[in-house]
Design a protein around this motif. Structure first.
Motif, PDB file in Angstrom:
ATOM      1  N   ASP A  22       0.939  -1.151   0.018  1.00 28.13           N
ATOM      2  CA  ASP A  22      -0.007   0.112  -0.185  1.00 28.13           C
ATOM      3  C   ASP A  22       0.701   1.398  -0.004  1.00 28.13           C
ATOM      4  O   ASP A  22       0.527   2.086  -0.787  1.00 28.13           O
ATOM      5  N   GLY A  23       1.838   1.511   0.839  1.00 27.70           N
ATOM      6  CA  GLY A  23       2.729   2.509   1.034  1.00 27.70           C
ATOM      7  C   GLY A  23       3.434   2.678  -0.385  1.00 27.70           C
ATOM      8  O   GLY A  23       3.617   3.844  -0.692  1.00 27.70           O
ATOM      9  N   VAL A  24       3.989   1.629  -0.792  1.00 23.15           N
ATOM     10  CA  VAL A  24       4.860   1.854  -1.991  1.00 23.15           C
ATOM     11  C   VAL A  24       3.987   2.306  -3.190  1.00 23.15           C
ATOM     12  O   VAL A  24       4.328   3.163  -4.035  1.00 23.15           O
ATOM     13  N   HIS A  25       2.977   1.717  -3.375  1.00 28.08           N
ATOM     14  CA  HIS A  25       1.891   2.307  -4.111  1.00 28.08           C
ATOM     15  C   HIS A  25       1.535   3.553  -4.153  1.00 28.08           C
ATOM     16  O   HIS A  25       1.264   4.132  -5.367  1.00 28.08           O
ATOM     17  N   ARG A  26       1.200   4.105  -2.951  1.00 25.59           N
ATOM     18  CA  ARG A  26       0.475   5.360  -2.828  1.00 25.59           C
ATOM     19  C   ARG A  26       1.861   6.333  -3.169  1.00 25.59           C
ATOM     20  O   ARG A  26       1.669   7.300  -3.923  1.00 25.59           O
ATOM     21  N   VAL A  27       3.141   6.011  -2.848  1.00 25.04           N
ATOM     22  CA  VAL A  27       4.181   6.771  -3.258  1.00 25.04           C
ATOM     23  C   VAL A  27       4.338   7.003  -4.772  1.00 25.04           C
ATOM     24  O   VAL A  27       4.688   8.059  -5.394  1.00 25.04           O
ATOM     25  N   ALA A  28       4.257   5.809  -5.370  1.00 23.30           N
ATOM     26  CA  ALA A  28       4.277   5.951  -7.031  1.00 23.30           C
ATOM     27  C   ALA A  28       3.258   6.708  -7.485  1.00 23.30           C
ATOM     28  O   ALA A  28       3.573   7.414  -8.433  1.00 23.30           O
ATOM     29  N   GLU A  29       2.072   6.734  -7.026  1.00 22.59           N
ATOM     30  CA  GLU A  29       0.992   7.739  -7.409  1.00 22.59           C
ATOM     31  C   GLU A  29       1.253   9.058  -7.378  1.00 22.59           C
ATOM     32  O   GLU A  29       1.160   9.933  -8.077  1.00 22.59           O
ATOM     33  N   THR A  30       1.853   9.527  -6.219  1.00 17.82           N
ATOM     34  CA  THR A  30       2.159  10.822  -5.773  1.00 17.82           C
ATOM     35  C   THR A  30       3.552  11.469  -6.378  1.00 17.82           C
ATOM     36  O   THR A  30       3.486  12.349  -6.869  1.00 17.82           O
ATOM     37  N   THR A  31       4.628  10.268  -6.481  1.00 19.81           N
ATOM     38  CA  THR A  31       5.882  11.071  -6.851  1.00 19.81           C
ATOM     39  C   THR A  31       5.975  10.985  -8.626  1.00 19.81           C
ATOM     40  O   THR A  31       6.679  11.655  -8.968  1.00 19.81           O
ATOM     41  N   VAL A  32       5.491   9.999  -9.037  1.00 19.15           N
ATOM     42  CA  VAL A  32       5.426  10.067 -10.656  1.00 19.15           C
ATOM     43  C   VAL A  32       4.074  10.099 -11.329  1.00 19.15           C
ATOM     44  O   VAL A  32       3.863   9.947 -12.554  1.00 19.15           O
ATOM     45  N   ASP A  33       3.173  10.391 -10.814  1.00 15.96           N
ATOM     46  CA  ASP A  33       1.982  10.851 -11.158  1.00 15.96           C
ATOM     47  C   ASP A  33       1.235   9.413 -12.037  1.00 15.96           C
ATOM     48  O   ASP A  33       0.738   9.711 -13.048  1.00 15.96           O
ATOM     49  N   ALA A  34       1.624   8.581 -11.307  1.00 20.34           N
ATOM     50  CA  ALA A  34       1.215   7.096 -12.014  1.00 20.34           C
ATOM     51  C   ALA A  34      -0.340   7.025 -11.751  1.00 20.34           C
ATOM     52  O   ALA A  34      -0.896   6.999 -10.649  1.00 20.34           O
ATOM     53  N   ALA A  35      -1.158   6.465 -12.719  1.00 18.30           N
ATOM     54  CA  ALA A  35      -2.388   6.069 -12.620  1.00 18.30           C
ATOM     55  C   ALA A  35      -2.393   4.773 -11.683  1.00 18.30           C
ATOM     56  O   ALA A  35      -1.791   3.766 -12.065  1.00 18.30           O
ATOM     57  N   PRO A  36      -3.343   4.687 -10.795  1.00 21.66           N
ATOM     58  CA  PRO A  36      -3.330   3.688  -9.636  1.00 21.66           C
ATOM     59  C   PRO A  36      -3.512   2.246 -10.630  1.00 21.66           C
ATOM     60  O   PRO A  36      -2.619   1.261 -10.082  1.00 21.66           O
ATOM     61  N   GLU A  37      -4.232   1.869 -11.607  1.00 27.38           N
ATOM     62  CA  GLU A  37      -4.499   0.970 -12.388  1.00 27.38           C
ATOM     63  C   GLU A  37      -3.354   0.488 -13.094  1.00 27.38           C
ATOM     64  O   GLU A  37      -3.192  -0.778 -13.586  1.00 27.38           O
ATOM     65  N   ASN A  38      -2.323   1.366 -13.252  1.00 22.96           N
ATOM     66  CA  ASN A  38      -0.932   0.909 -13.957  1.00 22.96           C
ATOM     67  C   ASN A  38       0.413   0.601 -13.284  1.00 22.96           C
ATOM     68  O   ASN A  38       1.081   0.426 -13.750  1.00 22.96           O
ATOM     69  N   ILE A  39       0.178   0.778 -11.599  1.00 22.35           N
ATOM     70  CA  ILE A  39       1.038   0.284 -10.890  1.00 22.35           C
ATOM     71  C   ILE A  39       1.016  -1.087 -10.604  1.00 22.35           C
ATOM     72  O   ILE A  39       0.109  -1.596 -10.086  1.00 22.35           O
ATOM     73  N   THR A  40       2.130  -1.712 -10.643  1.00 23.15           N
ATOM     74  CA  THR A  40       2.361  -3.134 -10.362  1.00 23.15           C
ATOM     75  C   THR A  40       3.576  -3.241  -9.234  1.00 23.15           C
ATOM     76  O   THR A  40       4.702  -2.521  -9.410  1.00 23.15           O
ATOM     77  N   VAL A  41       2.908  -3.814  -8.250  1.00 22.49           N
ATOM     78  CA  VAL A  41       4.211  -4.341  -7.077  1.00 22.49           C
ATOM     79  C   VAL A  41       4.239  -5.535  -6.876  1.00 22.49           C
ATOM     80  O   VAL A  41       3.115  -6.344  -6.706  1.00 22.49           O
TER      81      VAL A  41
END
Length: 63
Positions: A22-41
């Protein structure tokens, strides 16, 4: 499409691993403006006996 690959020593609870994801996903959203559905952890748990630094495994360090 960030792909975040985490290696961590086995031994965390499912709740800790979920919080990490959850934390890594949120950081990716906020720091690189990634769409949540495009983030894979991916979290890869490694046995402590198979992880070494300075020729000493985690298991050996904790013995």
């Amino acid at each position: 499409m960030p792909l975040i690959d985490i290696s961590i020593a086995r031994g965390r609870t499912p709740e800790q691993l979920r919080a990490l994801i959850d934390g890594v996903h949120r950081v990716a959203e906020t720091t690189v403006d990634a769409a949540p559905e495009n983030i894979t952890v991916i979290v890869r748990e490694v046995e402590p006996a198979h992880w070494a630094r300075g020729n000493t495994t985690i298991t050996e360090r904790h013995s």
